[in-house]
Design a protein around this motif. Structure first.
Motif, PDB file in Angstrom:
ATOM      1  N   LEU B 160       0.880  -1.361   0.189  1.00 44.80           N
ATOM      2  CA  LEU B 160       0.029   0.054   0.134  1.00 44.80           C
ATOM      3  C   LEU B 160       0.869   1.340  -0.081  1.00 44.80           C
ATOM      4  CD1 LEU B 160      -2.533   1.301   0.059  1.00 44.80           C
ATOM      5  CD2 LEU B 160      -2.720   0.990   2.718  1.00 44.80           C
ATOM      6  N   CYS B 161       1.882   1.250   1.120  1.00 40.96           N
ATOM      7  CA  CYS B 161       2.741   2.581   0.812  1.00 40.96           C
ATOM      8  C   CYS B 161       3.954   2.047   1.817  1.00 40.96           C
ATOM      9  CB  CYS B 161       2.163   3.812   1.507  1.00 40.96           C
ATOM     10  SG  CYS B 161       1.881   3.646   3.031  1.00 40.96           S
ATOM     11  N   HIS B 162       4.884   2.965   1.154  1.00 43.87           N
ATOM     12  CA  HIS B 162       6.455   2.692   2.152  1.00 43.87           C
ATOM     13  C   HIS B 162       6.847   4.128   2.752  1.00 43.87           C
ATOM     14  CE1 HIS B 162      10.312   0.961   2.874  1.00 43.87           C
ATOM     15  NE2 HIS B 162      10.499   1.982   2.898  1.00 43.87           N
ATOM     16  N   GLU B 163       7.036   4.163   4.020  1.00 39.79           N
ATOM     17  CA  GLU B 163       7.049   5.562   4.505  1.00 39.79           C
ATOM     18  C   GLU B 163       8.645   5.554   5.334  1.00 39.79           C
ATOM     19  OE1 GLU B 163       3.929   6.533   7.030  1.00 39.79           O
ATOM     20  OE2 GLU B 163       3.316   4.620   7.026  1.00 39.79           O
ATOM     21  N   ARG B 164       9.095   6.549   5.498  1.00 38.36           N
ATOM     22  CA  ARG B 164      10.225   6.807   6.501  1.00 38.36           C
ATOM     23  C   ARG B 164       9.953   6.713   7.839  1.00 38.36           C
ATOM     24  NH1 ARG B 164      12.314  11.396   6.412  1.00 38.36           N
ATOM     25  NH2 ARG B 164      14.602  10.623   6.763  1.00 38.36           N
ATOM     26  N   LEU B 165      10.789   6.367   8.712  1.00 37.37           N
ATOM     27  CA  LEU B 165      10.819   6.361  10.166  1.00 37.37           C
ATOM     28  C   LEU B 165      10.985   7.840  10.799  1.00 37.37           C
ATOM     29  CD1 LEU B 165      12.135   2.920  10.957  1.00 37.37           C
ATOM     30  CD2 LEU B 165       9.956   3.329  10.953  1.00 37.37           C
ATOM     31  N   ILE B 166      10.226   8.089  11.646  1.00 38.57           N
ATOM     32  CA  ILE B 166      10.819   9.274  12.347  1.00 38.57           C
ATOM     33  C   ILE B 166      10.521   9.017  13.822  1.00 38.57           C
ATOM     34  CG2 ILE B 166       9.940  10.988  10.588  1.00 38.57           C
ATOM     35  CD1 ILE B 166       7.438  11.060  12.167  1.00 38.57           C
TER      36      ILE B 166
END
Lengths: 305, 305
Positions: B160-166
DNA sequence: TAAAAATACTCCATAGGTATTTTAT
DNA sequence: ATAAAATACCTATGGAGTATTTTTA
């Protein structure tokens, strides 16, 4: 799609096994599989999930199962209701009768019919003989209880009862004190008779009696129906000649007396159209026949046809 | 008795003429007469009064007509409803997702699906990855939105999506004032990670990051799920490392900050059982695929399959 | 006598049976 | 390897057609 297909589908939907469902339906498995397949083809939808060993209903299959159950239940209800009405156990029967029948055997006859056929809805109304004839011809009613009988070879008839005629007098009439009354004693009275139209009618039967008793009434008052005639008698307008049964219900201002001389009596007759073979009608005439044979002991429950 | 018979009967009941009814049904008159006759034989009841030139419905016929209309309408409804569910336009879809998906693209994806299939009822619930796996295997749910992806060759997957870590920090943390934060700067902090069970989990991914950044967190607090972890951060228990999308919804007591160093990111993946071919599932995965390709401009209405 | 429904008969579509193959565990 | 559903093929019931008779107004 047919009912059979729904039945087959339900069997499979409940067993979740084609073999067992086929056994329950008392048929072989292959035709069952084919029927379900053609059902799915017709709907354009999978009803069963066959991907694993144990088959399952799809969501669409569950929806269809609920509808199928509902439809088959309704088919059953349709059969039951239709048979009940078609065999006379339920439905509607339209009966009309002359006003002078309201207080004699007719109420008892109707109670008897109701006890045999409690689910047949009765539509009752009062009319004079001419209206009865017209309504029966036009099929507005199924049964006409008339006095005297209606002459029409379209009709089937059952004699309900025959009764004597008696006098209806105002209670303050000097005639009431006589020990015996002959018709001729009434020569000076106003005769209140019915129905006014059409002639000749019951009124003319009574006038014929007077004639043969040697007189013509001093004055004649014609009313539309029996009830109006009795009302006029009760307020002292004159005398009337009425069926004996009406004396059963006393009315203020009216007394009933026998008279000496010719008494042809009067018959109450039940009519239906010959071509009306509705079971409700057939059953009503049947009960009328038994009833007329022994009005005091109406046919007991249990020998219902 | 079959649906065809009901249709035939209704045609005759409405036309009151076998010839015209046969024409309307596009068939010859004799088979129609025979069908009606066999219907009457099966019910044991006359449905038509044929005694006169113009045929009429009997009382039983009228009752049967009303039932027949009702049944045929319900058959139609059964077809419509079953097709709608079977083609995916209606029905039910059970979706479960990890808590950390509540605020990213998932709500938008779900809105998109709803706009395409407004009559599909969605049952939504939140679970951790392990529960998602179990529920999908046991068919308690149809769709699992997990992070990271569930490993099982029974499953079909759509990224569905890939996102960065914060970083998620308590708002009173001195770290917040740094212009740049490196992971190593956090060595002295308590790390609030999730889920507690089963291990290894997302928590171990983060611990691996720390390891490679040259430290082991001074203290580790494991929570059952994402929401609990953020709650602990908000009350100052420690810091956490979370998907970027959660920063979209600000929460009192928590601030989000980027960090320098290795950032493998995290993927949100949509899963369904390979053997679940339900159209609602197929359609959801289809929309997921289109959506993942361009999440900012979800597929417009009109190209609905 | 005419119009309409019922009957006689013929044919064919299809539902159901048996034997067998395919499929899934 | 086994159990179950699907497929192949055959038979027969019954639904529909045409021609004709019966019935009723």
């Amino acid at each position: 799609m047919e009912f059979k297909g729904l039945t087959y589908f339900l069997a499979v939907a409940e067993e979740l096994h084609f073999g067992r469902a086929a056994a329950r339906l008392d048929m072989a498995q292959p035709p069952l599989s084919r029927q379900i397949a053609s059902l799915e083809a017709e709907l354009g939808v999978q009803l069963f999930d066959r991907s694993r060993s144990q088959i399952r209903l799809t969501q669409a299959g569950e929806v269809f199962r609920d509808h199928a159950r509902d439809i088959l239940e309704r088919l059953d209800a349709a059969r039951r209701d239709t048979r009940a009405v078609g065999l006379g156990g339920a439905g509607r029967l339209r009966i009309a009768f002359v006003g002078s029948a309201s207080h004699g055997v007719l109420p008892t006859l109707i109670k008897s019919f109701r006890s045999f056929y409690p689910d047949v809805e009765l539509a009752l109304s009062a009319m004079n003989n001419a209206e009865l004839h017209r309504a029966l011809i036009s099929r507005e009613i199924d049964i006409a209880v008339a006095r005297p009988e209606l002459v029409d070879d379209e009709f089937r008839r059952e004699l309900l009862c025959h009764e004597r005629l008696i006098l209806a007098l105002p209670d303050n009439s000097p005639l009431a004190s006589l020990s015996k009354i002959r018709l001729a004693d009434l020569a000076a009275q106003t005769f209140v008779l019915y129905p006014r139209r059409p002639r000749p009618s019951y009124a003319d039967v009574i006038l014929g009696l007077c004639q043969r008793a040697g007189f013509t009434p001093a004055k004649l008052e014609l009313t539309q129906d029996f009830q109006s005639a009795i009302s006029l008698v009760s307020v002292g307008v004159g005398v009337s000649v009425v069926p004996e049964s009406v004396a059963r219900t006393q009315r203020p201002g009216v007394i009933y007396r026998d008279y000496e001389g010719e008494n042809p009596g009067t018959a109450l007759t039940v009519h239906a159209r010959l071509d009306n073979r509705a079971p409700q009608v057939v059953n009503f005439l049947e009960i009328t026949r038994k009833f007329a044979r022994n009005p005091l002991r109406p046919p007991a429950g249990g020998d219902r046809p």
